[in-house]
Design a protein around this motif. Structure first.
Motif, short mmCIF file in Angstrom:
data_model
loop_
_atom_site.label_atom_id
_atom_site.label_comp_id
_atom_site.label_asym_id
_atom_site.label_seq_id
_atom_site.Cartn_x
_atom_site.Cartn_y
_atom_site.Cartn_z
N VAL A 141 44.62 -144.26 -0.79
CA VAL A 141 43.54 -144.47 -0.20
C VAL A 141 42.65 -145.41 -0.95
N ASP A 142 42.77 -146.69 -0.30
CA ASP A 142 42.64 -147.94 -1.08
C ASP A 142 42.10 -149.10 -0.19
N ILE A 143 40.96 -148.78 0.42
CA ILE A 143 40.46 -149.72 1.69
C ILE A 143 40.03 -151.11 0.98
N HIS A 144 39.95 -151.40 0.02
CA HIS A 144 39.53 -152.71 -0.34
C HIS A 144 40.70 -153.45 -0.74
N ARG A 145 41.76 -153.11 -1.21
CA ARG A 145 42.94 -153.78 -1.86
C ARG A 145 43.75 -153.95 -0.38
N LYS A 146 43.86 -153.21 0.56
CA LYS A 146 44.83 -153.29 1.47
C LYS A 146 44.60 -154.62 2.42
N PRO A 147 45.47 -155.40 2.75
CA PRO A 147 45.04 -156.56 3.64
C PRO A 147 45.25 -156.09 5.08
N GLY A 148 44.41 -155.20 5.72
CA GLY A 148 44.46 -154.62 6.83
C GLY A 148 43.91 -153.25 7.00
N TYR A 149 43.70 -152.75 8.13
CA TYR A 149 43.10 -151.60 8.28
C TYR A 149 44.36 -150.49 8.39
N ASP A 150 44.16 -149.30 7.44
CA ASP A 150 45.19 -148.54 7.38
C ASP A 150 44.85 -146.93 7.71
N PRO A 151 44.95 -146.55 9.02
CA PRO A 151 44.65 -145.22 9.58
C PRO A 151 45.68 -144.12 9.17
N GLY B 238 41.82 -136.19 -18.00
CA GLY B 238 41.50 -137.58 -18.46
C GLY B 238 42.78 -138.53 -18.57
N MET B 239 43.85 -137.92 -17.87
CA MET B 239 44.95 -138.77 -17.82
C MET B 239 44.99 -140.00 -17.04
N ARG B 240 46.00 -140.88 -17.06
CA ARG B 240 45.92 -142.05 -16.12
C ARG B 240 46.81 -141.32 -14.83
N TYR B 241 46.20 -141.88 -13.49
CA TYR B 241 46.81 -140.89 -12.46
C TYR B 241 46.74 -141.97 -11.42
N ARG B 242 47.78 -141.89 -10.32
CA ARG B 242 47.72 -142.49 -9.20
C ARG B 242 47.64 -141.65 -7.96
N MET B 243 46.63 -141.73 -7.08
CA MET B 243 46.52 -140.61 -6.05
C MET B 243 47.52 -141.08 -4.93
#
Length: 428
Positions: A345-355, A376-381
């Motif tokens: 879920v990354d609404i500001h980085r995606k170059p378009g709307y993603d439903p 406290g670990m690095r993670y990617r959702m």
């Protein structure tokens, strides 16, 4: 004394759905409300606030290509992006509360609340809101349920919180104008093909919280919506079409392929059922148009001036989807090379709307990622599927009036451009 007004924006509500919303129906006869193109949140809200078409207020979508910086940016909150006098400026010195409407930051209003996460230098993010209501909303109501505002778990809790927060501000501050945004219908009506009336009943109960508060301070409530959601069954991967022609450029790297707008001859900013197509070389415009017109799922490719989008921010061409189709932003040809943010879920980085952000690949995987965060670990959702066929509802065009946006209020106008002056008249 001027009359107080609450402008209640119930996203996705249509004239035919009001029958399932008894609290809203008591406010008056629902009337179809003609929206601008695209019929999307940011464009519709800018039109409601200014009384102008997108060609004049400049909000040509939920996002667009910023030619001066070479960036595609979505969901910007700056009030300065609206070109034209807004409703809250026009009624000054009357006082306004702006509750979760867009373009909240920097708006000349007395009270406001809007989503605003905290971002750490290590890339971490903590959810939160920007509360400028002087009502200590989090202390009163608990933390805003950000997970329910957007993403795979989006649902009723966010609209319920916004309704209760708005009611508190109306009662405590008694604004002259209150703008309230309830997004509940936006979620399942994109996830599923059926328009479950239970969702309408739920958001109607939220609206009731606001209506009761308005009654307590003698304010008149007017309900509007930005668009109606229609069933869709076909995603159109417009950027892949442009890439296959050699017009769209990417940079491959450790985090997948990244779109390179400044190096591309043509690319599309996909926004529901409308896409802005930016064509750098004017001599290519006709070829790009022919290619897109021949594609399945695209109803028409038009000049932006022909549909009220003749603004410097618009693409050189506008693609309109078939009624049962919508535009997916995907530009990679192999999912193995999709950018890392595509599965988040990354609404500001995606170059378009993603439903597809409304869906989830695995709740177990999401739980594991949350555990990493808490430790406290690095993670990617990375739990968002790359399957646009999952999406079953969209908007952006002009559907049948009974399936489009609505206004509920005495002697209400039929065009979104007239709502600003209508509200001013009610307050006079």
């Amino acid at each position: 004394m001027p009359r107080k007004v609450v402008l209640l924006n119930v996203v996705g509500l249509t004239p035919e759905l009001v029958a399932h919303a008894p609290r809203i129906a008591q406010l008056g006869t629902p009337r179809p409300l003609r929206s601008p193109l695209p019929a999307v949140t940011c464009t519709s809200q800018a039109t409601l606030l200014t009384g102008l078409p997108p060609s004049e207020h400049g909000v040509v979508g939920n996002g667009w290509y910023f030619r001066d910086t070479g960036e595609i940016r979505f969901w910007q909150q700056s009030n300065a992006l609206i070109q034209g006098e807004t409703l809250y400026s026009a009624i000054a010195p009357a006082k306004t509360a702006k509750m979760f409407w867009w373009f909240n930051q920097g708006a000349p209003v007395q009270w406001s609340a809007t989503p605003k996460p905290h971002y750490g230098s290590d890339g971490s993010k903590q959810f939160g809101i920007l509360d400028q209501t002087d009502c200590r909303l989090v202390e009163q109501l608990g933390e805003f349920p950000f997970h329910a505002f957007w993403g795979p778990f989006a649902g009723l809790a966010s609209s319920d919180w916004i309704a209760r927060a708005s009611a508190a501000v109306i009662r405590q501050q008694q604004p002259d104008l209150t703008l309230v945004y309830l997004p509940h219908l936006d979620y399942d009506y994109q996830r599923f093909p059926q328009r479950d009336p239970q969702r309408v009943a739920e958001v109607d109960r939220c609206a009731g919280e606001v209506i009761d508060a308005a009654d307590a301070v003698g304010a008149k409530v007017v309900v509007v919506s930005e668009y109606g959601l229609v069933p869709v069954s076909r995603p159109v991967l417009i950027n892949r079409l442009l890439r296959q022609q050699g017009w769209l450029s990417v940079r491959d790297g450790p985090f997948g392929e990244m779109l390179m707008p400044m190096d591309s001859q043509a690319f599309a900013v996909a926004d529901h059922q409308l896409a802005h197509v930016y064509v750098r070389d004017p001599s290519l415009r006709a070829a790009v148009r022919r290619t897109l017109e021949a594609a399945e799922g695209i109803a028409a490719v038009v000049d932006p001036h022909d549909i009220g989008l003749g603004h410097a921010r618009s693409g050189e061409l506008i693609a309109l989807a078939d009624p049962e189709a919508w535009f997916a932003y995907y530009y990679w040809l192999d999912d193995a090379r999709a950018p890392d943010f595509a599965r988040c879920v990354d609404i500001h980085r995606k170059p378009g709307y993603d439903p597809c952000e409304l869906f989830i690949t695995s709740k177990l995987r999401a739980a594991a990622r949350l555990a990493q965060k808490k430790l406290g670990m690095r993670y990617r959702m990375d739990v968002i599927p790359l399957d646009p066929s999952l999406v079953r509802g969209s908007h952006g065009l002009h559907p049948d009036p009974q399936s489009g946006p609505v206004i509920v209020g005495d002697d209400a106008p039929e065009d979104m451009q007239d709502v600003k002056s209508y509200v001013q008249g009610l307050m006079a």
